[in-house]
Design a protein around this motif. Structure first.
Motif, short mmCIF file in Angstrom:
data_model
loop_
_atom_site.label_atom_id
_atom_site.label_comp_id
_atom_site.label_asym_id
_atom_site.label_seq_id
_atom_site.Cartn_x
_atom_site.Cartn_y
_atom_site.Cartn_z
N LEU A 359 -4.09 11.66 -12.82
CA LEU A 359 -3.66 12.88 -13.51
C LEU A 359 -2.44 12.65 -14.41
CD1 LEU A 359 -4.11 15.39 -10.55
CD2 LEU A 359 -5.48 15.29 -12.65
N GLY A 360 -1.96 11.41 -14.46
CA GLY A 360 -0.87 11.09 -15.39
C GLY A 360 0.51 11.39 -14.88
N THR A 361 0.80 11.02 -13.63
CA THR A 361 2.13 11.25 -13.08
C THR A 361 3.21 10.63 -13.96
OG1 THR A 361 3.57 10.88 -11.18
CG2 THR A 361 1.93 9.19 -11.62
N LYS A 362 4.36 11.28 -14.00
CA LYS A 362 5.49 10.75 -14.76
C LYS A 362 6.25 9.68 -13.96
CE LYS A 362 6.13 15.11 -17.24
NZ LYS A 362 7.01 16.28 -17.44
N LYS A 363 5.93 9.58 -12.69
CA LYS A 363 6.61 8.62 -11.82
C LYS A 363 5.68 7.44 -11.52
CE LYS A 363 9.34 12.30 -9.69
NZ LYS A 363 9.65 13.03 -8.43
N LYS A 364 5.22 6.81 -12.57
CA LYS A 364 4.23 5.74 -12.40
C LYS A 364 4.77 4.58 -11.57
CE LYS A 364 1.14 6.31 -16.35
NZ LYS A 364 1.46 7.71 -16.64
N GLY A 365 6.00 4.15 -11.82
CA GLY A 365 6.55 3.01 -11.10
C GLY A 365 6.58 3.22 -9.60
N SER A 366 7.14 4.34 -9.15
CA SER A 366 7.24 4.59 -7.71
C SER A 366 5.87 4.85 -7.10
CB SER A 366 8.18 5.77 -7.44
OG SER A 366 7.71 6.95 -8.08
N THR A 367 4.96 5.48 -7.87
CA THR A 367 3.61 5.74 -7.35
C THR A 367 2.85 4.43 -7.16
OG1 THR A 367 3.60 7.88 -8.51
CG2 THR A 367 1.48 7.03 -7.72
N TYR A 368 2.94 3.52 -8.13
CA TYR A 368 2.29 2.21 -7.98
C TYR A 368 2.92 1.42 -6.83
CZ TYR A 368 -0.78 2.25 -12.07
OH TYR A 368 -1.81 2.50 -12.96
N ALA A 369 4.23 1.54 -6.66
CA ALA A 369 4.89 0.84 -5.56
C ALA A 369 4.39 1.34 -4.21
CB ALA A 369 6.40 1.01 -5.68
N ASP A 370 4.28 2.69 -4.09
CA ASP A 370 3.76 3.26 -2.85
C ASP A 370 2.30 2.84 -2.64
OD1 ASP A 370 6.11 4.53 -2.23
OD2 ASP A 370 5.47 6.52 -2.94
N LEU A 371 1.54 2.83 -3.70
CA LEU A 371 0.14 2.45 -3.60
C LEU A 371 0.00 1.00 -3.15
CD1 LEU A 371 -2.78 3.38 -4.09
CD2 LEU A 371 -2.54 2.60 -6.47
N ALA A 372 0.85 0.11 -3.69
CA ALA A 372 0.84 -1.30 -3.28
C ALA A 372 1.12 -1.42 -1.78
CB ALA A 372 1.88 -2.08 -4.08
N GLU A 373 2.08 -0.63 -1.31
CA GLU A 373 2.43 -0.68 0.12
C GLU A 373 1.27 -0.17 0.97
OE1 GLU A 373 6.03 0.88 3.05
OE2 GLU A 373 6.18 1.14 0.88
N ALA A 374 0.62 0.92 0.53
CA ALA A 374 -0.50 1.48 1.29
C ALA A 374 -1.66 0.48 1.38
CB ALA A 374 -0.97 2.77 0.64
N TYR A 375 -1.94 -0.20 0.27
CA TYR A 375 -2.99 -1.23 0.30
C TYR A 375 -2.57 -2.40 1.18
CZ TYR A 375 -5.89 0.74 -3.47
OH TYR A 375 -6.74 1.53 -4.22
N TYR A 376 -1.32 -2.82 1.05
CA TYR A 376 -0.83 -3.98 1.80
C TYR A 376 -1.05 -3.80 3.30
CZ TYR A 376 2.43 -7.27 3.91
OH TYR A 376 2.98 -8.26 4.69
N TYR A 377 -0.70 -2.62 3.81
CA TYR A 377 -0.80 -2.41 5.25
C TYR A 377 -2.25 -2.21 5.72
CZ TYR A 377 4.24 -2.29 5.63
OH TYR A 377 5.57 -2.65 5.62
N GLN A 378 -3.17 -2.19 4.78
CA GLN A 378 -4.59 -2.21 5.13
C GLN A 378 -5.19 -3.60 4.89
OE1 GLN A 378 -6.91 1.51 3.89
NE2 GLN A 378 -5.11 1.63 2.53
#
Length: 419
Positions: A359-378
């Motif tokens: 949807l085009g979040t303005k907080k792309k950096g922190s969202t990608y960082a959270d996403l990386a962490e969520a994938y990592y722990y899986q």
């Protein structure tokens, strides 16, 4: 405007027999002069004019108001008392027709010679104040009421209340207080409106502590009035006296005094501000389920924030997501995803975080960082690494992303995963 009474011919002739001669009105009540006016000998309308006035009121009684006015306007008495009486009735008839411009004109003409009997002159001066206020001529209305008080020596609390209202309409808020106090002190049965005028004036003057004092008085004088309680709670919130506000609103809530959505919102805010966000969330949620608070994006977001403050992460994430669905709010999806990550719900977090990016979040950096962490722990290292590389592109998360990218890469290599 109240309608005029119907007159019989006899009652009309009795009504026409009042009038005195007096000097001009003094600048302040002269009680000795007032008593002389009251005791002065009355004058009787001249026979010729009196008969025509009586005929005019016969027409009025037949509901021929225009014809009655026309007949009265044809008269041109030479005597001041007769002339004032004719103008008095013309003013009243025009007022009944809601032609207030003409009503004011003829009422002024009737008052000017000061020729009517004491009571009629006083009543007309008071009526002039009413007409002027009713037509939003507030400054003139105040002067008319003050002239009436000087003439009669009376202190009518209703008139003081109207003067207070006129000053409020003129935005002369400092001048509202004194007449409002006189209105409050003069009535046998308390009138809530006089207190509310004081409150409003104090708020406009930014004298918030004074406004709160009046609000407290309202609760004492009207203890069974729900609005007095909830309004006071709102005052305490506005003046940041959260503890007193909490006490007042809890009492109002327990007594079933809440009538508006805003009452529940104030209670929720006060719970939150007094460091009890769990109760804020519970109260808000119940009110929403009971239909007391509308299920809007703003309200659902507020509920989510209360659960967030109370560290009830799953509930907070749930409501942030619900709020996001109102208009596909990328930032709220991201907030829900971040909380689900914090709550170790990695798969669910990935869905919400990806939605935020889509949807085009303005907080792309922190969202990608959270996403990386969520994938990592899986143990989804490829997806995690791809996400953290995206986080590197944002200056706000670059440093964090660099360290995490090395960490993900090393972990993937140990697991035999090629990136």
């Amino acid at each position: 405007m109240k309608s005029l009474p119907k007159f019989t011919a006899l009652a009309l002739l009795i009504a026409l027999t009042g009038g005195i001669y007096s000097e001009s009105v003094s600048a302040a009540p002269n009680y000795e002069e007032i008593e002389k006016r009251k005791a002065a000998k009355t004058k009787i309308m001249g026979e010729r004019v009196g008969k025509k006035v009586a005929k005019a009121f016969e027409l009025y009684n037949e509901e021929k108001v225009d014809e009655a006015i026309a007949m009265l306007r044809e008269l041109d008495p030479s005597d001041d008392f007769d002339k004032a009486t004719v103008n008095r009735y013309l003013g009243q008839l025009y007022a009944q027709k809601e032609n207030y411009g003409e009503a004011i004109k003829y009422t002024r003409l009737a008052i000017a010679p000061d020729a009517l009997n004491f009571k009629d002159q006083g009543d007309l001066m008071k009526l002039l104040g009413d007409l002027l206020l009713g037509t939003e001529k507030y400054s003139e209305g105040i002067k008319a009421y003050e002239a009436w008080m000087d003439f009669t020596g009376e202190n009518d609390p209703k008139v003081h209340g109207r003067i207070a209202q006129a000053y409020y309409e003129l935005k002369q808020y400092t001048n509202v207080i004194a007449p409002a106090d006189k209105a409050i002190a003069g009535v046998e049965e308390p009138n809530k409106q006089y207190y509310l005028m004081k409150v409003a004036a104090y708020f406009e003057l930014k004298q918030f502590k004074k406004a709160v004092e009046v609000g407290e008085e309202l609760v004492r004088v009207f203890p069974e009035d729900p609005k007095a309680w909830t309004q006071l709670g709102g005052f305490y919130l506005q003046t940041e006296d959260y503890s007193k506000g909490m006490t007042v609103m809890k009492v109002a809530y327990s007594k079933g005094y809440f009538e508006k959505e805003n009452d529940y919102k104030i209670l929720g805010s006060l719970y939150s501000l007094t460091e009890d966000p769990w109760r804020a969330a519970q109260t808000f949620e119940k009110a929403m389920k009971d239909g007391k608070i509308e299920r809007t994006k703003q309200n659902v977001t507020a509920l989510a924030s209360y659960y967030h403050q109370a560290k009830h992460i799953s509930d907070a994430a749930k409501y942030y997501e619900e709020a996001a669905k109102f208009d596909d709010d990328a930032e709220l999806y991201g907030r829900a995803g971040g909380l689900l990550l914090q709550n170790l719900q990695y798969s669910a977090a990935v869905v919400r975080l990806n939605k935020a990016l889509e949807l085009g979040t303005k907080k792309k950096g922190s969202t990608y960082a959270d996403l990386a962490e969520a994938y990592y722990y899986q143990d989804k290292f490829k997806q995690a690494y791809a996400a953290i590389l995206k986080a590197k592109e944002d200056p706000s998360t670059r440093r964090f992303a660099i360290s995490w990218s090395s960490f993900i890469k090393e972990k993937a290599q140990r697991r035999g995963v090629s990136l």
